[in-house]
Design a protein around this motif. Structure first.
Motif, PDB file in Angstrom:
ATOM      1  N   UNK A  96       0.820  -1.210   0.000  1.00 26.52           N
ATOM      2  CA  UNK A  96       0.000   0.000   0.000  1.00 26.52           C
ATOM      3  C   UNK A  96       0.860   1.270   0.000  1.00 26.52           C
ATOM      4  N   UNK A  97       2.060   1.167   0.607  1.00 25.38           N
ATOM      5  CA  UNK A  97       2.955   2.324   0.657  1.00 25.38           C
ATOM      6  C   UNK A  97       3.759   2.510  -0.622  1.00 25.38           C
ATOM      7  N   UNK A  98       3.789   1.486  -1.481  1.00 21.49           N
ATOM      8  CA  UNK A  98       4.571   1.565  -2.718  1.00 21.49           C
ATOM      9  C   UNK A  98       3.845   2.422  -3.753  1.00 21.49           C
ATOM     10  N   UNK A  99       4.569   2.962  -4.729  1.00 20.91           N
ATOM     11  CA  UNK A  99       3.908   3.746  -5.773  1.00 20.91           C
ATOM     12  C   UNK A  99       2.808   2.962  -6.482  1.00 20.91           C
ATOM     13  N   UNK A 100       3.063   1.682  -6.757  1.00 20.03           N
ATOM     14  CA  UNK A 100       2.053   0.866  -7.432  1.00 20.03           C
ATOM     15  C   UNK A 100       0.835   0.676  -6.550  1.00 20.03           C
ATOM     16  N   UNK A 101       1.057   0.464  -5.258  1.00 15.71           N
ATOM     17  CA  UNK A 101      -0.057   0.265  -4.346  1.00 15.71           C
ATOM     18  C   UNK A 101      -0.913   1.502  -4.193  1.00 15.71           C
ATOM     19  N   UNK A 102      -0.290   2.656  -4.231  1.00 13.79           N
ATOM     20  CA  UNK A 102      -1.044   3.907  -4.125  1.00 13.79           C
ATOM     21  C   UNK A 102      -1.883   4.162  -5.373  1.00 13.79           C
ATOM     22  N   UNK A 103      -1.393   3.671  -6.513  1.00 11.47           N
ATOM     23  CA  UNK A 103      -2.074   3.960  -7.782  1.00 11.47           C
ATOM     24  C   UNK A 103      -3.129   2.932  -8.153  1.00 11.47           C
ATOM     25  N   UNK A 104      -2.957   1.677  -7.710  1.00 10.52           N
ATOM     26  CA  UNK A 104      -3.805   0.595  -8.220  1.00 10.52           C
ATOM     27  C   UNK A 104      -5.194   0.557  -7.587  1.00 10.52           C
ATOM     28  N   UNK A 105      -5.321   1.010  -6.367  1.00 12.46           N
ATOM     29  CA  UNK A 105      -6.626   1.027  -5.725  1.00 12.46           C
ATOM     30  C   UNK A 105      -7.147  -0.349  -5.356  1.00 12.46           C
ATOM     31  N   UNK A 106      -8.474  -0.475  -5.348  1.00  2.46           N
ATOM     32  CA  UNK A 106      -9.111  -1.707  -4.884  1.00  2.46           C
ATOM     33  C   UNK A 106      -8.750  -2.904  -5.744  1.00  2.46           C
ATOM     34  N   UNK A 107      -8.580  -2.709  -7.047  1.00  7.32           N
ATOM     35  CA  UNK A 107      -8.229  -3.831  -7.915  1.00  7.32           C
ATOM     36  C   UNK A 107      -6.876  -4.408  -7.523  1.00  7.32           C
ATOM     37  N   UNK A 108      -5.930  -3.534  -7.199  1.00  9.89           N
ATOM     38  CA  UNK A 108      -4.623  -4.006  -6.750  1.00  9.89           C
ATOM     39  C   UNK A 108      -4.712  -4.750  -5.437  1.00  9.89           C
ATOM     40  N   UNK A 109      -5.556  -4.283  -4.544  1.00  7.45           N
ATOM     41  CA  UNK A 109      -5.717  -4.958  -3.258  1.00  7.45           C
ATOM     42  C   UNK A 109      -6.301  -6.359  -3.446  1.00  7.45           C
ATOM     43  N   UNK A 110      -7.249  -6.482  -4.355  1.00  8.88           N
ATOM     44  CA  UNK A 110      -7.810  -7.816  -4.632  1.00  8.88           C
ATOM     45  C   UNK A 110      -6.749  -8.730  -5.240  1.00  8.88           C
ATOM     46  N   UNK A 111      -5.918  -8.164  -6.139  1.00  8.02           N
ATOM     47  CA  UNK A 111      -4.821  -8.956  -6.704  1.00  8.02           C
ATOM     48  C   UNK A 111      -3.856  -9.397  -5.613  1.00  8.02           C
ATOM     49  N   UNK A 112      -3.582  -8.515  -4.670  1.00  9.21           N
ATOM     50  CA  UNK A 112      -2.663  -8.843  -3.572  1.00  9.21           C
ATOM     51  C   UNK A 112      -3.166 -10.065  -2.805  1.00  9.21           C
ATOM     52  N   UNK A 113      -4.398 -10.015  -2.341  1.00  8.01           N
ATOM     53  CA  UNK A 113      -4.914 -11.119  -1.524  1.00  8.01           C
ATOM     54  C   UNK A 113      -5.123 -12.385  -2.342  1.00  8.01           C
ATOM     55  N   UNK A 114      -5.532 -12.242  -3.600  1.00  5.99           N
ATOM     56  CA  UNK A 114      -5.704 -13.426  -4.445  1.00  5.99           C
ATOM     57  C   UNK A 114      -4.359 -14.063  -4.748  1.00  5.99           C
ATOM     58  N   UNK A 115      -3.330 -13.244  -4.998  1.00  3.16           N
ATOM     59  CA  UNK A 115      -1.985 -13.783  -5.212  1.00  3.16           C
ATOM     60  C   UNK A 115      -1.491 -14.547  -4.006  1.00  3.16           C
ATOM     61  N   UNK A 116      -1.795 -14.039  -2.806  1.00  2.00           N
ATOM     62  CA  UNK A 116      -1.441 -14.749  -1.577  1.00  2.00           C
ATOM     63  C   UNK A 116      -2.123 -16.113  -1.514  1.00  2.00           C
ATOM     64  N   UNK A 117      -3.436 -16.129  -1.742  1.00  2.00           N
ATOM     65  CA  UNK A 117      -4.193 -17.378  -1.625  1.00  2.00           C
ATOM     66  C   UNK A 117      -3.784 -18.392  -2.678  1.00  2.00           C
ATOM     67  N   UNK A 118      -3.459 -17.918  -3.891  1.00  2.00           N
ATOM     68  CA  UNK A 118      -3.102 -18.855  -4.954  1.00  2.00           C
ATOM     69  C   UNK A 118      -1.734 -19.483  -4.736  1.00  2.00           C
ATOM     70  N   UNK A 119      -0.912 -18.867  -3.914  1.00  2.00           N
ATOM     71  CA  UNK A 119       0.338 -19.523  -3.538  1.00  2.00           C
ATOM     72  C   UNK A 119       0.112 -20.752  -2.682  1.00  2.00           C
ATOM     73  N   UNK A 120      -1.099 -20.883  -2.102  1.00  2.00           N
ATOM     74  CA  UNK A 120      -1.409 -22.006  -1.216  1.00  2.00           C
ATOM     75  C   UNK A 120      -2.263 -23.074  -1.879  1.00  2.00           C
ATOM     76  N   UNK A 121      -2.428 -23.008  -3.197  1.00  8.40           N
ATOM     77  CA  UNK A 121      -3.247 -24.043  -3.856  1.00  8.40           C
ATOM     78  C   UNK A 121      -2.606 -25.405  -3.657  1.00  8.40           C
ATOM     79  N   UNK A 122      -3.339 -26.284  -2.998  1.00  8.58           N
ATOM     80  CA  UNK A 122      -2.795 -27.570  -2.583  1.00  8.58           C
ATOM     81  C   UNK A 122      -3.899 -28.604  -2.483  1.00  8.58           C
ATOM     82  N   UNK A 123      -3.563 -29.854  -2.821  1.00  7.24           N
ATOM     83  CA  UNK A 123      -4.452 -30.995  -2.581  1.00  7.24           C
ATOM     84  C   UNK A 123      -3.645 -32.074  -1.863  1.00  7.24           C
ATOM     85  N   UNK A 124      -4.329 -32.835  -0.997  1.00  8.26           N
ATOM     86  CA  UNK A 124      -3.648 -33.885  -0.235  1.00  8.26           C
ATOM     87  C   UNK A 124      -4.485 -35.147  -0.181  1.00  8.26           C
TER      88      UNK A 124
END
Length: 695
Positions: A614-642
């Motif tokens: 959020x403090x980065x230039x990209x974070x300040x400019x991207x708005x809500x769409x960037x925030x959704x990308x942030x959290x989705x990118x986090x969750x997709x790093x955990x895609x797993x089946x067992x």
């Protein structure tokens, strides 16, 4: 040889023999067995994959929302107990490394450490030669065991079997088949010198729970384990193998009853015991400790960090009047089990029958090249890593990640300054830890040397034994020397990351700095959500329930005011309670206390990464769409089946929560609610006052 890094030790690199990482590390092979959601996913170019279907709302199941398409389409490979984004990255990385090693082996000009790497790998790949030699390589070891005629010889044999083991501060798993493991590092309360840590071991199953828990699943595994012991002994020509196996199992059961639980092992205060040699005689009578330590090449050590005193005293009691025949069979079985992969196919297959199929539900053993690479990485991890980074890790990637690290450290520091519950004295100590962190990105500042390690192109078994001994010698060489904060705990080719509390240091190996975790072509939102969360996670381990007990010099020291510590523990208890509610099976729930350190690091790390974005230039400019990308990118790093067996084992033994529930950490971040418009009544919704806030 059974690697030091195994799938039982919170592994990410599944084809890398399962390389290890522990309680202060980022991830594990264990992950969610969640049912696939019906959402369909589409590529979002340089952003995170955006789930196109809205069948699952983010506020009902964020893991399924972000990963539904992948879960629906993905099958777990037959040689795996689980599969994940990390597993796929490790697979691709390992394939490149194997090809690289094969090319080195074929090149005439290959020499030095590169030649040793190529020859070690080639010898392991020569399964025809291994089959032809049969049990001949292990027979001298079995003969030495058979020659044990008295207690003194038994004690010497047990001491000689000691080898270097895992870092107990970075693992809740102590899966060494030797009676004890040794780890060398600075003392918990003394940053000026290295000490030998003595760790519990001696079991062929992953944990005391497998011997002691009274339920159908464990009872079945105990039966299969005894059958496995009998089968291994029979393959080696031992008569009455069933009777021998029953007695060996009873011995291990007695050892298991002396072991600390995983929760106890993760409590540093319960593990902070420094013994002199005289203390062993007084506190663990029953054996000649002078003879034991001489055989273990630890003579002359004045002090030992005894991490599991109950197991040490318990083993000594069992050895006071030993049944030599049972102990000989015990040692013979474990020697066969330890080196099974370097013996004829029937022996290797039998080991997999239990360790693979029974324990993890994996139906098929990995192909030979994967096991060869695992063994090579095990033997010469940094030699392989040095070649790897020279080919595959650009300097520009290192510089960009280092910049992200600096930004996230700054964000974490800013969060400390804003804590209204923290006293100035505590805050100053916390900031000292942050500012003095050593952060290694990509690869070590100085490489290990493998001069003196003998590798022969036609001796796979001997290579493994010599490499194991060489590694032990490297660890023993640290005794008497000043601890080095810049020493790495992970090789560059490992898809993982780690926090080292005794060194106040972090390692981010080159191999994890690849898509989907770090992508030079991706948006800052995705990179901060993926690798940024990993960076934040490792920083935050310095302030989890374990890391917060160490000061800026890596000493186990209480630097908290009484009031601040009480607040920290109360907030942590809320997180324990939150994770205790997650129940992947009707008869088995997540252990919030066992997974507390990782859950704390997930929470604080994700928040710090979000602040930095959020403090980065990209974070300040991207708005809500960037925030959704942030959290989705986090969750997709955990895609797993067992598979079920693997998931059950993970819940019982892993210090990390399954992946689905790690993703749920978002429900404690206000920014996630705003980004996805999460409302009351949705499954993951927490009222603001119920959201856990620690750092």
């Amino acid at each position: 040889m059974t690697p030091r890094w195994t799938p039982t030790r919170t592994a990410i690199v599944l084809a890398f023999a399962g390389a290890a990482l522990g309680a202060s590390g980022f991830a594990s092979a264990q992950a969610s067995g969640a049912t696939a959601a019906p959402a369909a996913g589409k590529s979002a170019g340089k952003g995170a994959d955006k789930p196109a279907g809205m069948t699952v709302l983010p506020g009902d199941d964020f893991f399924a929302y972000a990963n539904g398409d992948w879960l629906a389409k993905t099958e777990i490979p037959a040689d795996r107990g689980s599969w994940s984004a990390m597993g796929a990255l490790a697979e691709d990385t390992n394939a490149r490394i194997a090809k690289m090693i094969e090319e080195l082996g074929a090149a005439r000009g290959t020499s030095g450490e590169a030649r040793k790497v190529a020859d070690f790998y080639a010898a392991y790949m020569d399964d025809a030669a291994i089959e032809k030699r049969g049990l001949a390589p292990v027979k001298p070891m079995l003969a030495d065991i058979a020659a044990i005629k008295d207690k003194a010889a038994l004690v010497r044999a047990l001491g000689a079997s000691v080898r270097a083991d895992v870092d107990p501060l970075n693992s809740t798993d102590f899966f060494t088949e030797n009676l004890f493991g040794v780890w060398v590092a600075q003392g918990l309360a003394d940053s000026a010198r290295n000490l030998p840590y003595l760790l519990q071991g001696g079991l062929g199953m992953p944990d005391r729970a497998y011997y002691l828990e009274n339920n159908t699943r464990m009872a079945e595994l105990r039966t299969k384990y005894q059958q496995h012991i009998a089968a291994m002994l029979k393959l080696a020509g031992y008569d009455k193998s069933d009777e021998r196996a029953a007695r060996v199992f009873e011995l291990e059961l007695a050892l298991a009853q002396t072991h600390a639980s995983r929760e106890e092992s993760s409590d540093i205060q319960k593990s902070n015991h420094v013994w002199t040699l005289k203390d062993f005689a007084a506190r663990a009578p029953g054996i000649d400790w002078n003879a034991f330590f001489k055989a273990a090449r630890l003579s002359g050590q004045e002090r030992f960090q005894v991490y599991h005193p109950g197991a040490v005293s318990g083993a000594a009691r069992l050895l006071a009047k030993p049944d030599l025949a049972v102990w000989r069979d015990y040692l013979a079985f474990h020697k066969l089990n330890q080196y099974a992969s370097l013996l004829p196919k029937a022996v290797a297959d039998q080991r997999f029958e239990f360790n693979g199929k029974a324990l993890t539900g994996t139906p098929q053993q990995s192909v030979r090249w994967k096991r060869a690479l695992a063994a090579t990485n095990e033997a010469m991890d940094e030699a392989v890593g040095k070649i790897y980074v020279g080919r595959y890790f650009p300097a520009a990637d290192k510089a960009r990640v280092q910049k992200m690290v600096a930004n996230i450290i700054e964000a974490f520091s800013a969060r400390i300054d804003k804590l209204d519950w923290m006293a100035p004295a505590t805050r100053a100590q916390a900031q000292a830890k942050v500012t003095s962190l050593y952060v290694g990105v990509g690869y070590p500042d100085a490489w290990k040397s493998y001069d003196g390690l003998v590798v022969k192109r036609d001796d796979a078994f001997g290579n493994a034994v010599r490499a194991e001994q060489f590694h032990y010698e490297q660890e023993l060489a640290k005794l008497g020397k000043k601890p080095q904060r810049t020493d790495w705990a992970m090789p560059p080719q490992l898809v993982n990351a780690v926090n080292l509390p005794l060194q106040n240091a972090l390692n981010f190996p080159a191999a994890i700095l690849q898509p989907p975790f770090f992508d030079p072509k991706a948006s800052d939102a995705v990179n901060y959500g993926a690798i940024g969360a990993i960076i934040g996670h490792e920083i935050s381990h310095s302030f989890d329930d374990q890391g917060a007990q160490f000061d800026a010099q890596g000493r186990l020291r209480d630097w908290w005011t009484t009031e601040d510590l009480a607040h920290f523990k109360a907030a942590s208890a809320k997180l324990v309670a939150q994770y205790n509610t997650y129940q992947p099976f009707p008869d088995l729930a997540v252990n919030g206390q066992l997974t507390l350190s990782e859950n704390q690091a997930d929470l604080a790390g994700l928040q710090a990464a979000f602040d930095a974005y959020k403090a980065s230039p990209a974070g300040k400019a991207a708005g809500a769409d960037g925030e959704r990308q942030f959290f989705t990118g986090f969750a997709q790093g955990w895609r797993t089946k067992m598979r079920e067996a693997s998931l059950r084992r993970a819940v019982l033994t892993d210090g990390h929560a399954p992946a689905q529930y790690r993703t749920y950490i978002v429900r404690n971040l206000d920014g996630w609610y705003k980004a996805f418009d999460v409302k009351p009544g949705q499954s993951l919704y927490l009222a603001p006052q119920d959201r856990v806030r620690i750092w």
